[in-house]
Design an enzyme around this catalytic site. Structure first.
Site, PDB file in Angstrom:
ATOM      1  N   GLU A 156       0.814  -1.228   0.000  1.00 38.39           N
ATOM      2  CA  GLU A 156       0.000   0.000   0.000  1.00 38.39           C
ATOM      3  C   GLU A 156       0.846   1.276   0.000  1.00 38.39           C
ATOM      4  O   GLU A 156       0.736   2.116   0.906  1.00 38.39           O
ATOM      5  CB  GLU A 156      -0.957  -0.003   1.196  1.00 38.39           C
ATOM      6  CG  GLU A 156      -1.980  -1.113   1.132  1.00 38.39           C
ATOM      7  CD  GLU A 156      -3.052  -1.022   2.210  1.00 38.39           C
ATOM      8  OE1 GLU A 156      -2.821  -0.335   3.224  1.00 38.39           O
ATOM      9  OE2 GLU A 156      -4.119  -1.628   2.037  1.00 38.39           O
ATOM     10  N   CYS A 163      11.539  16.259   2.027  1.00 37.90           N
ATOM     11  CA  CYS A 163      12.963  16.444   2.356  1.00 37.90           C
ATOM     12  C   CYS A 163      13.662  17.137   1.184  1.00 37.90           C
ATOM     13  O   CYS A 163      13.126  17.216   0.074  1.00 37.90           O
ATOM     14  CB  CYS A 163      13.615  15.103   2.692  1.00 37.90           C
ATOM     15  SG  CYS A 163      13.993  14.089   1.255  1.00 37.90           S
ATOM     16  N   GLU A 309      -6.346  -8.278  -0.266  1.00 37.36           N
ATOM     17  CA  GLU A 309      -6.715  -8.274   1.153  1.00 37.36           C
ATOM     18  C   GLU A 309      -8.199  -7.988   1.292  1.00 37.36           C
ATOM     19  O   GLU A 309      -8.759  -7.184   0.542  1.00 37.36           O
ATOM     20  CB  GLU A 309      -5.989  -7.151   1.908  1.00 37.36           C
ATOM     21  CG  GLU A 309      -4.513  -7.304   2.082  1.00 37.36           C
ATOM     22  CD  GLU A 309      -3.935  -6.116   2.851  1.00 37.36           C
ATOM     23  OE1 GLU A 309      -4.671  -5.450   3.606  1.00 37.36           O
ATOM     24  OE2 GLU A 309      -2.736  -5.857   2.673  1.00 37.36           O
ATOM     25  N   LYS A 358      -4.206  -6.259  16.611  1.00 38.99           N
ATOM     26  CA  LYS A 358      -4.532  -7.569  17.205  1.00 38.99           C
ATOM     27  C   LYS A 358      -6.037  -7.843  17.259  1.00 38.99           C
ATOM     28  O   LYS A 358      -6.453  -8.979  17.400  1.00 38.99           O
ATOM     29  CB  LYS A 358      -3.879  -7.733  18.570  1.00 38.99           C
ATOM     30  CG  LYS A 358      -4.343  -6.791  19.659  1.00 38.99           C
ATOM     31  CD  LYS A 358      -3.663  -7.173  20.980  1.00 38.99           C
ATOM     32  CE  LYS A 358      -4.126  -6.335  22.129  1.00 38.99           C
ATOM     33  NZ  LYS A 358      -3.443  -5.026  22.184  1.00 38.99           N
TER      34      LYS A 358
HETATM   35  C1  GLA Z   1      -4.100  -2.699   5.024  1.00 44.27           C
HETATM   36  C2  GLA Z   1      -2.694  -3.268   5.099  1.00 44.27           C
HETATM   37  C3  GLA Z   1      -2.575  -4.461   5.988  1.00 44.27           C
HETATM   38  C4  GLA Z   1      -3.400  -4.292   7.223  1.00 44.27           C
HETATM   39  C5  GLA Z   1      -4.829  -4.067   6.822  1.00 44.27           C
HETATM   40  C6  GLA Z   1      -5.773  -3.958   7.993  1.00 44.27           C
HETATM   41  O1  GLA Z   1      -4.819  -3.054   3.943  1.00 44.27           O
HETATM   42  O2  GLA Z   1      -2.153  -3.557   3.840  1.00 44.27           O
HETATM   43  O3  GLA Z   1      -1.212  -4.635   6.312  1.00 44.27           O
HETATM   44  O4  GLA Z   1      -2.928  -3.215   7.959  1.00 44.27           O
HETATM   45  O5  GLA Z   1      -4.912  -2.847   6.128  1.00 44.27           O
HETATM   46  O6  GLA Z   1      -7.096  -3.752   7.557  1.00 44.27           O
HETATM   47 ZN    ZN Z   2      12.303  12.554   0.848  1.00 47.07          ZN
END
Ligand code: GLA
Ligand code: ZN
Length: 681
Positions: A156, A163, A309, A358
């Site tokens: 992501e 900078c 995901e 968690k």
């Molecule tokens: C994102 C990230 C994951 C996790 C999920 C939780 O999509 O890529 O690593 O943090 O969110 O929803």
């Molecule tokens: Zn930078």
């Protein structure tokens, strides 16, 4: 015709998720348990090592891959696919401590401390060198490993850094683009507030008063990310040229122009986290994700994409910690597959014991076994993937496209006005999409520089900026017989965010729509305005609808009016027009409206223009369907996004319900939040 599978060696639906055994290395019995349960969940693909840098390189230059060897071997023994990540999404603390320049500098000019993730400078030569090295080590070691199926590029990508190195890189990028400062000054209208630049390094993207600068910074940031992706990919391609690489996108997140990111990915992967919390029904949210899916499929010209995901359980970071109701996981997964996903994976396989995620849903709960509702629902998806295996690689035929273009969004958002809070370009695009989606119109979602020629209907809400050539291609589209819908706030600026002069919509669109937009009225909450349909208008829409937030005062210059404004000093002026141009039609909707108008408008339009819909336009609310086909076999994904059971008549054809594994007739009773896949026989 069928598209190539996402993973060449595995022409089946991908099912699995982020797997983080690096967090469990001191618990080998847990890893044994993982491999015992993976087949029980019907999983076949795992993304590994996404945030594992400190497990690979616990201290600078000391590399440890034994644990990954072990996991990769285990995955291979089970016949699973590894989507092996490059670990750049989270940098080790030792690295930030020794090389503080890898941390970003924020808008205030302050270097961020080491924390969290996704926050490294994309320019830093040290970070680039460290990433190139770790990627090379991974590629070298695993390029021939039988489990290696794809690369998961970082995670992501997002954010920006101010900078010195990034600013300098921006200046070089501008120099490359404009060559001379006088060209840039002209393109950005820098006479305003005495901003004529006389040296490249005077240009600060945080300035905020030069609309063209703000827009170019966004473009640069995307370019910089693509450049970083190319750096990440180079060693991977050197050792494993045939292994595809992709990063996981975040729907329509504002941070990057995903149309450009798509160009440096071999396939499209998206992270999908819908909010199923509207007890009255899920259609609205389903349409939001339908649009994301259609866009991600369109990014590779219709090729199926991967949901990298999603959450099998509840989400720790949303407003409410609401459980997915029974059936909803299946509905959500089939929603993506019906729109062209060839795999649905989860974040994550197993809940960690600590860390700020968690409480995030996972396939394996803290309870640690398979006897949970969520695990069993996941296992059911695994079974469905097998039942619908013949769908893999099939296409999603469409006649309609909706334009969603990051640069257009950014251009409007970069402007001081019109109004602070009511621009809502994304919401507006979503509203138009949703009202077509509610009619079961299959759609592509494209950018304004995509090819329009294969579509019958093109919807371009709030096409505020016209990049070079777009107006001409719209004219050609309509001349050749297409139907085009544009709205208020279209055709205002060029690609450097300078207003068109000589009357709006600019760049020749006045002639295409047969109108002149003279003024834009932005309402205060107490203002009342309405769109009153002209009795007997050719579209057959009747009645009066609220106008909301924006109304343009337009003049007819050849177009036919279909509706007038009803209130205020511009009552009686046209608010909706159609212009015949060449063999096609160009509609102009001059005011923002609610769904009441859009529903009625698109319903009439789809009927009048004979636009293909998957179901008859009058099916019960909540019922939705999509089609995937290889040209011979045809599969209908059927959903009920409402809470109440609904029945739908699919006609006299014969169908096979692939989930029930039995032949059925066209009268389908779909339970609340129900979903299935029917092969049309
Ligand atoms: C994102 C990230 C994951 C996790 C999920 C939780 O999509 O890529 O690593 O943090 O969110 O929803
Ligand atoms: Zn930078």
């Amino acid at each position: 015709m069928r598209y190539e599978p996402i993973l060449k060696k595995f022409p089946h639906f991908l099912h699995g998720g982020d797997y983080n055994p690096d967090q469990w290395l001191s618990h080998p019995e847990i890893i044994e348990e993982d491999f015992r349960m993976m087949p029980l969940a019907g999983c076949n693909t795992f993304s590994i090592g996404i945030f594992a840098w400190t497990s690979y390189e616990p201290e600078e230059g000391v590399f440890k891959f034994d644990w990954l060897d072990n996991i990769m071997d285990k995955l291979a023994q089970h016949g699973y696919n590894a989507i092996l990540a490059t670990p750049s999404g989270a940098k080790p603390a030792w690295m930030a401590q020794r090389y503080p320049e890898i941390c970003r500098v924020n808008r205030e000019g302050l270097r961020e401390p080491y924390r969290a993730r996704h926050n490294h400078c994309w320019t830093s030569p040290v970070y680039r060198q460290k990433v190139a090295l770790i990627n090379r080590k991974l590629a070298e070691r695993y390029c021939h490993h039988p489990a290696l199926a794809a690369w998961h590029l970082s995670n992501e990508y997002n954010g920006e850094c101010f900078c010195e190195l990034c600013l300098n890189s921006f200046h070089r990028w501008l120099e490359d683009k404009y060559h001379h400062l006088d060209k840039l000054n002209e393109a950005w209208w820098t006479g305003f507030w005495s901003h004529n630049y006389t040296a490249w390094d005077q240009i600060d993207p945080r300035d905020g008063c030069v609309d063209g600068l703000t827009l170019d910074w966004k473009r640069f940031n995307t370019w910089q990310c693509c450049d970083f992706i190319r750096l990440e990919t180079a060693p991977l391609k050197e050792f494993a040229p045939d292994i595809p690489a992709a990063t996981n996108m975040m729907g329509v997140a504002d941070c990057l122009d995903y149309w450009r990111i798509a160009e440096v990915c071999d396939f499209i992967a998206d992270d999908c986290y819908p909010t199923w919390d509207n007890a009255a029904g899920y259609s609205c949210e389903a349409a939001v994700y339908g649009m994301y899916h259609d866009m991600h499929r369109s990014m590779k010209q219709g090729r199926p994409f991967l949901v990298m995901e999603s959450s099998p359980g509840n989400l720790n970071w949303k407003d409410y910690y609401r459980l997915r109701r029974p059936g909803v996981l299946q509905m959500e997964m089939l929603l993506s597959m019906g729109h062209g996903a060839d795999g649905t994976m989860y974040f994550q396989w197993r809940k960690g014991k600590g860390g700020c995620e968690k409480f995030h849903g996972a396939v394996v709960d803290h309870a640690g076994h398979e006897n949970t509702r969520v695990f069993q629902e996941v296992a059911a998806i695994g079974k469905i993937h097998k039942q619908i295996d013949p769908v893999i690689g099939t296409a999603t035929p469409v006649q309609t496209a909706v334009i969603h273009d990051w640069e257009v969004r950014w251009a409007l958002d970069a402007c001081g006005g019109p109004t602070k809070n009511n621009k809502k370009i994304l919401k507006t695009i979503q509203a138009h999409y949703r009202n077509l989606w509610n009619l079961n119109v299959p759609m592509d979602v494209i950018e304004s520089s995509s090819d329009f020629s294969s579509y019958k209907l093109l919807v371009a809400p709030m096409l505020f900026m016209l990049k070079p050539g777009v107006a001409d291609r719209l004219r050609k589209f309509v001349t050749d017989g297409g139907t085009l819908i544009c709205t208020y706030l279209s055709g205002y600026v060029n690609e450097t965010n300078l207003n068109f002069t000589g009357g709006l919509p600019g760049d020749g669109l006045r002639e295409l729509f047969g109108i002149w937009n003279e003024e834009l009225d932005g309402f205060v909450p107490a203002d009342r305005q309405a769109i009153k349909m002209i009795a007997g208008n050719e579209l057959g829409v009747e009645g009066e609808f609220h106008a909301l937030e924006f109304a343009e005062i337009i003049h007819l210059q050849g177009a036919t009016p279909l509706a007038y404004y009803d209130c205020d000093f511009y009552a009686g002026k046209p608010s909706l027009t159609v212009n015949r141009f060449g063999s096609g039609k160009a509609y102009y909707l001059a005011a923002r409206t609610g769904d009441d108008f859009l529903a009625a408008f698109y319903r009439s339009l789809v009927t009048a223009e004979n636009i293909a819909t998957v179901l008859p336009v009058d099916v019960p609310a909540g019922i939705h369907a999509t089609i995937r086909t290889d040209g011979t076999r045809k599969f209908m994904f059927l959903y009920n996004f409402a809470q109440k059971e609904a029945s739908v008549d699919l006609g006299s054809g014969a169908f096979r319900d692939l989930l029930k594994e039995q032949n059925v007739n066209g009268r389908q009773l779909v339970p609340g939040y129900g979903s299935t896949v029917l092969e049309i026989l």
